[in-house]
Design an enzyme around this catalytic site. Structure first.
Site, mmCIF file in Angstrom:
data_model
loop_
_atom_site.group_PDB
_atom_site.id
_atom_site.type_symbol
_atom_site.label_atom_id
_atom_site.label_comp_id
_atom_site.label_asym_id
_atom_site.label_seq_id
_atom_site.Cartn_x
_atom_site.Cartn_y
_atom_site.Cartn_z
ATOM 1 N N HIS A 155 -8.947 1.266 -18.739
ATOM 2 C CA HIS A 155 -8.184 2.207 -19.573
ATOM 3 C C HIS A 155 -9.092 2.678 -20.715
ATOM 4 O O HIS A 155 -9.862 1.882 -21.257
ATOM 5 C CB HIS A 155 -6.962 1.531 -20.217
ATOM 6 C CG HIS A 155 -5.801 1.301 -19.299
ATOM 7 N ND1 HIS A 155 -5.141 0.095 -19.238
ATOM 8 C CD2 HIS A 155 -5.172 2.119 -18.434
ATOM 9 C CE1 HIS A 155 -4.146 0.181 -18.365
ATOM 10 N NE2 HIS A 155 -4.147 1.394 -17.860
ATOM 11 N N ALA A 199 -5.097 -11.400 -19.009
ATOM 12 C CA ALA A 199 -4.505 -10.368 -18.150
ATOM 13 C C ALA A 199 -5.248 -9.047 -18.303
ATOM 14 O O ALA A 199 -4.858 -8.028 -17.730
ATOM 15 C CB ALA A 199 -3.031 -10.178 -18.496
ATOM 16 N N ASN A 238 -7.083 -6.139 -12.061
ATOM 17 C CA ASN A 238 -8.279 -5.739 -12.810
ATOM 18 C C ASN A 238 -9.230 -6.933 -12.818
ATOM 19 O O ASN A 238 -8.823 -8.056 -12.507
ATOM 20 C CB ASN A 238 -7.891 -5.262 -14.231
ATOM 21 C CG ASN A 238 -7.390 -6.384 -15.121
ATOM 22 O OD1 ASN A 238 -8.036 -7.427 -15.268
ATOM 23 N ND2 ASN A 238 -6.224 -6.202 -15.736
ATOM 24 N N CYS A 294 -3.206 -2.359 -26.228
ATOM 25 C CA CYS A 294 -2.330 -2.358 -25.038
ATOM 26 C C CYS A 294 -0.969 -2.961 -25.357
ATOM 27 O O CYS A 294 0.024 -2.674 -24.696
ATOM 28 C CB CYS A 294 -2.925 -3.197 -23.909
ATOM 29 S SG CYS A 294 -4.683 -3.114 -23.710
ATOM 30 N N ARG A 337 -7.076 4.544 -13.437
ATOM 31 C CA ARG A 337 -5.618 4.467 -13.577
ATOM 32 C C ARG A 337 -4.935 5.817 -13.797
ATOM 33 O O ARG A 337 -3.717 5.896 -13.680
ATOM 34 C CB ARG A 337 -5.261 3.540 -14.746
ATOM 35 C CG ARG A 337 -5.776 2.105 -14.611
ATOM 36 C CD ARG A 337 -5.079 1.368 -13.479
ATOM 37 N NE ARG A 337 -5.518 -0.018 -13.366
ATOM 38 C CZ ARG A 337 -4.913 -1.036 -13.966
ATOM 39 N NH1 ARG A 337 -3.871 -0.839 -14.728
ATOM 40 N NH2 ARG A 337 -5.368 -2.264 -13.788
ATOM 41 N N ARG A 389 3.091 -2.942 -11.178
ATOM 42 C CA ARG A 389 3.531 -2.607 -12.544
ATOM 43 C C ARG A 389 4.577 -1.486 -12.573
ATOM 44 O O ARG A 389 5.034 -1.109 -13.653
ATOM 45 C CB ARG A 389 2.321 -2.214 -13.412
ATOM 46 C CG ARG A 389 1.337 -3.338 -13.649
ATOM 47 C CD ARG A 389 0.433 -3.066 -14.849
ATOM 48 N NE ARG A 389 1.168 -3.069 -16.104
ATOM 49 C CZ ARG A 389 0.653 -2.665 -17.265
ATOM 50 N NH1 ARG A 389 -0.585 -2.234 -17.331
ATOM 51 N NH2 ARG A 389 1.371 -2.696 -18.381
HETATM 52 N N1 ARG Z 1 -2.915 -6.441 -16.660
HETATM 53 C C1 ARG Z 1 -2.714 -5.109 -17.165
HETATM 54 C C2 ARG Z 1 -3.235 -4.089 -16.157
HETATM 55 O O1 ARG Z 1 -4.166 -4.352 -15.477
HETATM 56 C C3 ARG Z 1 -3.375 -4.956 -18.501
HETATM 57 C C4 ARG Z 1 -3.002 -3.677 -19.192
HETATM 58 C C5 ARG Z 1 -3.933 -3.285 -20.300
HETATM 59 N N2 ARG Z 1 -3.473 -2.124 -20.958
HETATM 60 C C6 ARG Z 1 -4.220 -1.255 -21.668
HETATM 61 N N3 ARG Z 1 -3.634 -0.259 -22.282
HETATM 62 N N4 ARG Z 1 -5.546 -1.333 -21.709
HETATM 63 O O2 ARG Z 1 -2.715 -3.013 -16.007
#
Ligand code: ARG
Length: 292
Positions: free
Chosen positions: A177, A265, A32, A271, A148, A100
Site C-alpha cells: 500500500h 499482519a 502479504n 493502516c 492492491r 478481506r
Molecule cells: N494484513 C493487511 C493486508 O494485507 C494489512 C493492511 C495494511 N493496511 C495498510 N493501509 N497499509 O491487507
C-alpha cells in the site's frame, strides 16, 4: 463502543479518525509478505498497543472514534483500507483479496449509520481500491497502484472526488500500500521511500514534493512512513534516529507508539487509523464532531 473526544478549546475542528478495536485481530491467512500463520499476535499485547495508540492520537489533539470488529474479520483492525472518506461522503473499498472483502461492508455500515453518504462505483468488477493506497498531498491525491489498487479505480476517485490523482506504481511487494512508503507531513514536506516505486512513480513524486525526507528501504521496513500526522505531531510505529532528527529540525514532535503485534499482519499506525477527512476540505464535516 463508539466514543468521541474533541480537542478542548481548539479553534479548528480536530482531525478525525476511525479505529477498529482488536476484538478479533489475528493472523489466519497470508496475503502479504509480513504475514505468517506461524507467528500469531498476542491478544493482551495487541489490546495494550491499541489502547496506547488511541491515547497517543487523542493526546495529539485528534478526535478518535472506534467500533468493534466482527468474528472472522481478523484484519479489520486496519480500517484505513475500507474506503476513502472525505468529510461527509465516502467511496467504499474494493478489496483485492477475498479474505478481506467483508470488511468493506462492516466499515460502510458504521459510516452510513454515522451520517456519511456513499458514492457508488460503476459496474466494473475489475476495479480494486484499498484505502491504504490513497494519500493526499496538498491539492493532489496520490494513489498507489499495482498490488492492491487498479489504475481505473484511481481514475474513478479523481472523477467522483473532483481532485487530480497521481498514480504511483508500486514494485516492491513488501510495501503493497502507498501508505507504507509515503507519509505527507504538510503541504511542502513528506517522508518517502522512492525505491519502493517504479521510475515513473519516483519522477512524479520528486516533482510534487518541494521538501522531501527521503528514506531508505531499511528505514521504511521499520514502518516509519506508516505514520499519522496531527498538526505538528507525528505519531509513528518506530522512528530511526536519522528520521527523528530531520523531523525535529523541521519543528515536528515525534511520538512513537509501538504496534509490533499489528506489524505481524503487515500493518502499522496509518493502516489502523482511517482518516475521516482525507481531502481536508472545509464544508464537508459530518455531524460527528460538534464545533463551537
Ligand atoms: N494484513 C493487511 C493486508 O494485507 C494489512 C493492511 C495494511 N493496511 C495498510 N493501509 N497499509 O491487507
Amino acid at each position: 463502543m463508539d466514543d468521541i473526544v474533541s480537542a478542548a478549546g481548539s479553534p479548528h475542528p480536530p482531525k478525525r479518525f476511525l479505529l477498529c478495536s482488536p476484538d478479533n485481530f489475528d493472523v489466519t491467512f497470508e496475503i502479504n509478505p509480513w504475514m505468517t500463520t506461524e507467528r500469531r499476535p498476542d491478544r493482551e499485547k495487541s489490546w495494550r498497543e491499541w489502547n496506547g495508540l488511541v491515547a497517543e492520537l487523542r493526546a495529539a489533539g485528534a478526535a478518535v472514534h472506534h467500533f468493534p470488529s466482527l468474528p472472522g474479520l481478523s484484519d479489520m483492525v486496519f480500517p484505513t483500507d475500507v474506503g476513502v472518506v472525505d468529510g461527509n461522503r465516502f467511496v467504499r473499498g474494493r478489496f483485492r483479496h477475498p479474505e478481506r472483502r467483508d470488511e468493506a461492508a462492516h466499515g460502510a455500515t458504521w459510516l452510513l449509520e454515522h451520517g456519511f453518504t456513499e458514492i457508488p462505483w460503476p459496474d466494473d468488477p475489475n476495479m480494486y481500491l484499498e484505502g491504504g493506497d490513497a494519500v493526499r498531498f496538498g491539492d493532489v491525491l496520490l494513489c498507489g497502484n499495482g498490488p492492491r489498487t487498479s489504475p481505473a479505480a484511481a481514475a474513478h476517485l479523481s472523477r467522483v472526488l473532483d481532485i487530480p490523482v497521481v498514480t504511483v506504481p508500486i514494485v516492491d511487494p513488501r510495501f503493497y500500500h502507498l501508505d507504507m512508503s509515503f507519509c505527507p507531513l504538510d503541504d511542502r514536506r513528506a517522508i518517502y521511500a522512492p525505491d519502493v516505486w517504479d521510475v515513473e512513480g519516483q519522477r512524479v513524486v520528486e516533482k510534487l514534493v518541494p521538501e522531501p525526507l527521503i528514506i531508505s528501504i531499511d528505514e521504511a521496513l521499520t514502518f516509519s512512513a506508516n505514520s499519522v500526522v496531527i498538526g505538528r505531531t507525528v505519531v509513528m510505529p518506530a522512528c530511526p534516529p536519522r528520521i527523528r532528527s530531520a523531523l525535529e529540525d523541521w519543528g515536528f514532535t515525534v511520538r512513537v507508539s509501538p504496534v509490533d503485534e499489528f506489524l505481524k499482519a503487515g500493518g502499522g499506525i496509518r493502516c489502523m487509523a482511517l482518516d475521516l477527512d482525507l481531502l481536508g476540505r472545509s464544508g464537508h464535516l459530518s455531524p460527528l464532531v460538534q464545533v463551537e
